[in-house]
Design an enzyme around this catalytic site. Sequence first.
Site, PDB file in Angstrom:
ATOM      1  CB  THR A 190     -83.192  -9.024  28.632  1.00  0.00           C
ATOM      2  OG1 THR A 190     -83.879  -8.254  27.633  1.00  0.00           O
ATOM      3  CG2 THR A 190     -84.116 -10.083  29.173  1.00  0.00           C
ATOM      4  CE  LYS A 245     -76.415 -16.152  22.962  1.00  0.00           C
ATOM      5  NZ  LYS A 245     -77.462 -15.988  23.940  1.00  0.00           N
ATOM      6  CD  GLU A 261     -72.967 -23.552  34.033  1.00  0.00           C
ATOM      7  OE1 GLU A 261     -72.088 -24.081  34.711  1.00  0.00           O
ATOM      8  OE2 GLU A 261     -73.503 -24.104  33.052  1.00  0.00           O
ATOM      9  CB  VAL A 299     -73.570 -23.096  26.626  1.00  0.00           C
ATOM     10  CG1 VAL A 299     -74.178 -24.270  25.851  1.00  0.00           C
ATOM     11  CG2 VAL A 299     -72.346 -22.570  25.909  1.00  0.00           C
ATOM     12  N   GLY A 328     -78.462 -21.114  28.873  1.00  0.00           N
ATOM     13  CA  GLY A 328     -79.115 -20.244  29.853  1.00  0.00           C
ATOM     14  C   GLY A 328     -79.029 -20.785  31.259  1.00  0.00           C
ATOM     15  CB  ILE A 388     -79.309 -25.924  31.296  1.00  0.00           C
ATOM     16  CG1 ILE A 388     -80.651 -25.616  30.645  1.00  0.00           C
ATOM     17  CG2 ILE A 388     -79.146 -27.413  31.548  1.00  0.00           C
ATOM     18  CD1 ILE A 388     -80.757 -26.148  29.224  1.00  0.00           C
ATOM     19  N   GLY A 398     -91.908 -12.354  21.671  1.00  0.00           N
ATOM     20  CA  GLY A 398     -90.651 -11.837  22.218  1.00  0.00           C
ATOM     21  C   GLY A 398     -89.533 -12.864  22.256  1.00  0.00           C
ATOM     22  CE  LYS A 416     -76.807 -20.186  23.144  1.00  0.00           C
ATOM     23  NZ  LYS A 416     -78.286 -20.181  23.003  1.00  0.00           N
TER      24      LYS A 416
END
Lengths: 411, 411
Positions: free
Chosen positions: A11, A100, A124, A127, A129, A131, A182, A200
Amino acid sequence: MKKIAVLGYGTVGSGVVELFYKNREKIEQKAGCALEIGYILDLRDFPDSPYADKFVKDMGVILADPDVTAVAECMGGVEPAYSYLMQCLERGISAATSNKELIAQKGDKLLAMAKAHACNCFFEASVGGAIPIIRPLHRCLAANDITAMYGILNGTTNFILNQMLSEGMSFDDALKQAQDLGYAERNPGADVDGIDACRKICILSSLVYGKHVYPDSISTTGIRSVSLEDAAAADALDGAIKLIAAVERLEDGRILPLVSPMYVPHANLLSRVDGVFNCLEVCGDAVDRTYLCGRGAGKLPTASAVMGDVIEAVKHQCNVFSQDWASAEDQSFVAQPEAQTCGMFIRLTEDYGAETIANAVAPVIGDADVDMIANACVISARLDAAQRDAICKAIADGGMQIAAWLPVLDA
Amino acid sequence: MKKIAVLGYGTVGSGVVELFYKNREKIEQKAGCALEIGYILDLRDFPDSPYADKFVKDMGVILADPDVTAVAECMGGVEPAYSYLMQCLERGISAATSNKELIAQKGDKLLAMAKAHACNCFFEASVGGAIPIIRPLHRCLAANDITAMYGILNGTTNFILNQMLSEGMSFDDALKQAQDLGYAERNPGADVDGIDACRKICILSSLVYGKHVYPDSISTTGIRSVSLEDAAAADALDGAIKLIAAVERLEDGRILPLVSPMYVPHANLLSRVDGVFNCLEVCGDAVDRTYLCGRGAGKLPTASAVMGDVIEAVKHQCNVFSQDWASAEDQSFVAQPEAQTCGMFIRLTEDYGAETIANAVAPVIGDADVDMIANACVISARLDAAQRDAICKAIADGGMQIAAWLPVLDA
């Protein structure tokens, strides 16, 4: 022309490739040079992919190409990702990873290797995604003494808790819906048991406090035991139940990382973060409180964070910031929940009435505020373990039975 | 030992000095070297300050010291800050500034000078105070096509609007309270007329879209005309009125920056940002939506952002990222509100009844959703200028009078 390689075409990896070709011009402008995806590493075959000619099964091909400047690691799991990245970094090839589990287990080793070979290992995407969290914490807030962090760092559990509250769904039904949409895996343990959130908060704690905190050191409770009744009582008491990954620095210098469902009052913005969104509250001596919020998972959001790292890795071929942390075999700097001070959200097994509850707890908490409904109460004042035990005993002595209690996040 | 100089010893400048000595060990560790505040520039005398020996009145002293690596500019205003910083940058001395007026007017020139002399002009503190915004936008979200940004970027006006709603205060009373609490200046024009928010959206628009957008190019409306009735009607319609600094990219490639009070539905997190907090919503093609939230002003919060920049400036004595933007005498890429599409919050002069309102607007908006109370409605669907005019005409034709209308922020 610098080459990048994408490791893993699941993905996130396929999202990185898609995003690169979608916004290539903008990405090259930010990177300051022409870029190309030279290789995609995956053991599977993708004969119909428009990028079929880029697929390789042998990491050696990528390591042998001197034009490869950075790799985007999107494989997941510790091995072989760890070995591959160590080989890259040893050759001065920078890495950007969304993994992670890998950083929570091996971050210290990877960062030391990057530093030793004047390249970078960025994470980055590991943790929160999409943000921005790691850079803001390490750079923008660098002058702060960070006293605590509280995060909704797992979108699946946040979605489930949200559905329980807003739709009155049971945990099992909400989980099934999350799976159908999903969001949750068929084997949802890593999410609902708090393991993902634990990884995280490991990463954030290590980054901020400078010593590697291992997942095994962290008390981790998931959301399986949160009931519809808990969610409803929290709502009636002007709050919401959220799975919170937290870390606080204690007065004795130790840190207390923790994953647990908590009662979050509506006065705290975290209570308003719904659905699959994530949010991290950072408390520092200069900034007071800062909230970083957005999509914590998903193909393109995670790819966005990975590509941001790739751009910086390509642009700066030197170790750009001292984000490494020390290995720490001795984890005695990590405290356990007995050391926690926190307010209490208490739900009782039946409607004993607000007055009965008030009469029972008053002798223990004195003047502290208590909010009550017939079958639950919230004590906002921070209590230590002995005080919490005293509250539980007073309630039992008052002839009442506790169905559940949860820590309270400060407003 | 590298020296830094603080220009201006007002609220922010004294905060920078205070924060440096409070967290010096942490700051030096992050910077990777020993640091000292070598000079504080201020025309006033501070004979009783513990830092009395550091004060200078002549910028030339600072420029002449080869050990000065970075300056923290906290003077405010365009001159002499602009001349001072240009002289620093020309000598390879990096700058960190909290001065939004300066960056909004002269950012292109300062960034070009920094680039030409291989140093940095950082301005994280100029937008959103303590909140990490500039780095996240330029780096973490670098791979995104940013389609829009919406921000609560002025804490004073947010506090005033908040007091109007929560305490039922009039604008004048709320402003007076803000002044008494030290949030608003005695001459509150820059805040309440939207000038401060305008400067900030200038900076963000220039950074993201790559061409300097000047304050004069931006349609700016403050909050003086927002009434208690507007605030109450918005609340009854499940939203809040906020002063929003926005920029959207239009289909024709132009951008539309704008400062205006807007109706924000509670489904958007911005509606929950209260008091003196600021928040920026960033919309990108990969991240969807990200929110960055925290204290937008104040001594230590702003100093936190300035010191974060100083650390990076000291650590990287090369131009570290291509955050410069082009000068743009021709501002025709900046569209005006006529080009805006937006929903409408409409308050009427009296209670005509929800049904009367619905009957009037239905022929214009067709199937689009309208939420109504007796004296106000919210049309969430985006309407162009002609459609908005048609709505206003339909309401007038229905015998009703509009007291105020505001744009609606998307949920």
